[in-house]
Design a protein around this motif. Structure first.
Motif: not given
Length: 434
Positions: A351-356, A369-373, A378-384, A399-408
């Protein structure tokens, strides 16, 4: 293999790095690269990594791409530098010819070569101001354009890019970006109308030299504007007599499934800045644009000692040949077709993934955070961190450090994509279980 004192080679290098390199230059990994090939690299400890970062969209043709390696070797054996402004050479001209052909639009174009993306942006602004005789530059929320004094002013995010580095260059004005997840899903035309209204009221159309925008924002969070946003801004700039500049430094050269991201909405910029993926890992950048704008600058007004270095130009020509011969536009679209369905399945489970979002091989998930904007950096850093521990290099941004990005790298295989996605899946499960 342990080095002296029981340290691994990477640990030994990191000790040397700490003693020799400025603290202001940070590192994401503490593993040190030894060699690479295609979509992988191997560190000095002998560990192989799968690369979903491409040096921040630079090694799109892969690590140690064969054509690039051969072209660089051959050029170094001939000559490494003369300064194009002093003693010109054919490869600079050839790169400009390729850029004039590949960039959007069939109008007459000219190009100039530089060293970095920030240099390209700064020179594009210089050209626009010179051509229009106007001072103001309009940029957007969440934008990233570089680390020089002017490009820091153009960049939105304070930490780490701008903090305590001011005062910054003036006559830069920021307006809202179309950000569908965070603006309530405004139509692109409506979001553009709001930005244009702010420009007209707070800057004045007759003062605007340039409207500068990333067609898909990079460091700001891989923000894809709603359809219609870019065309409306481009049309307004033309009507206002301003120069519309597309910053395609991260989006260019097949990354989004077309040569340039503007083409997805048939937007033809007046000027376009490029760098990153242009030269297979060597430093090269460019401004390409309408001949009447580019040629308005007086002779000697543009340039630089290393701009369009012959070794970098050789690498660029080989990279472009690779992109053509291997159809890396199609490869980027294939990456999207493999990754997006898996990321959406992942989003349905977490649920923490708000957008693909994203396009081609420039993809991201935003974590809140689930159900909010409310951003969840912290989760992005932990997954990385979990991905890195499993041997997958991934990047975060936003801007908020909360985006997990992919550039293969665009030469990545389906098998490698699947392996990377399996690691990401497991990393989310691990990070959310903590």
């Amino acid at each position: 293999m342990a080095a002296g004192g029981g340290r691994t080679p990477s640990e030994e290098l990191h000790k040397r790095r700490t003693a020799a390199v400025s603290r202001g230059v940070s590192n994401m990994l503490t593993s040190y690269v030894d060699h690479g090939s295609g979509a992988t690299f191997t560190d000095v400890d002998g560990r192989e990594w799968l690369d979903f970062g491409s040096g921040i969209a630079v090694t799109s043709v892969g690590h140690a791409a064969p054509r690039v390696v051969e072209a660089v070797r051959a050029q170094v054996e001939r000559f490494a530098h003369t300064c194009f402004m002093v003693a010109p050479y054919e490869s600079y001209v050839a790169v400009c010819e390729q850029l004039n052909e590949l960039t959007p639009g069939t109008h007459d174009k000219r190009s100039a070569l530089f060293n970095s993306g920030a240099e390209a942006v700064e020179n594009a602004v210089k050209i626009a101001r010179h051509y229009t005789g106007r001072p103001a530059v309009v940029v957007f929320d969440h934008a990233y354009h570089g680390r020089t004094n002017l490009t820091m002013a153009l960049t939105a995010k304070n930490m780490p890019y701008k903090h305590r580095f001011g005062p910054f260059a003036g006559e830069v004005y920021r307006v809202p970006m179309s950000y569908p997840l965070r603006d309530g899903g405004l139509l692109g035309s409506v979001a553009a109308a709001q930005a244009i209204d702010m420009i007209e009221k707070q800057v004045g159309a007759s003062n605007v030299a340039a409207v500068l925008i990333e067609p898909i924002q990079g460091e700001g969070g891989f923000v894809v504007p709603a359809p219609g946003f870019l065309p409306a801004l481009s049309a307004w700039a033309t009507q206002a007599g301003a120069v519309f500049i597309a910053d395609e430094i991260q989006t260019g050269f097949c990354r989004t499934g077309d040569w340039f991201a503007c083409s997805h909405e048939s937007v033809v910029p007046d000027l376009i800045t490029t760098a990153k993926g242009i030269a297979g890992g060597l430093p090269l950048a460019a401004v390409t644009g309408r001949a009447e704008i580019m040629d308005a600058v007086h002779p000697g007004g543009l340039g630089g000692t290393y701009g369009g270095n012959p070794v970098a130009c050789a690498a660029a020509l080989a990279s472009i040949e690779t992109m053509r011969e291997e159809d890396l536009n199609a490869a980027a679209r294939r990456v999207e077709s493999v990754m997006v369905p898996r990321l959406r399945v992942l989003a349905a489970r977490h649920a923490a993934i708000a957008d693909v979002r994203g396009r081609g091989a420039m993809l991201a998930v935003e974590l809140n955070h689930p159900g909010t904007l409310t951003p969840h950096p912290e989760l992005a850093a932990a997954v990385a961190k979990a991905c890195h521990e499993a041997g997958l290099l991934v990047l975060t941004c936003g801007t908020y450090g909360n985006v997990f990005r992919f550039l293969p790298p665009l030469v990545i295989s389906d098998e490698q994509l699947g392996a990377g996605l399996d690691i990401i899946d497991a990393a989310f499960t691990e990070a959310t279980a903590r």
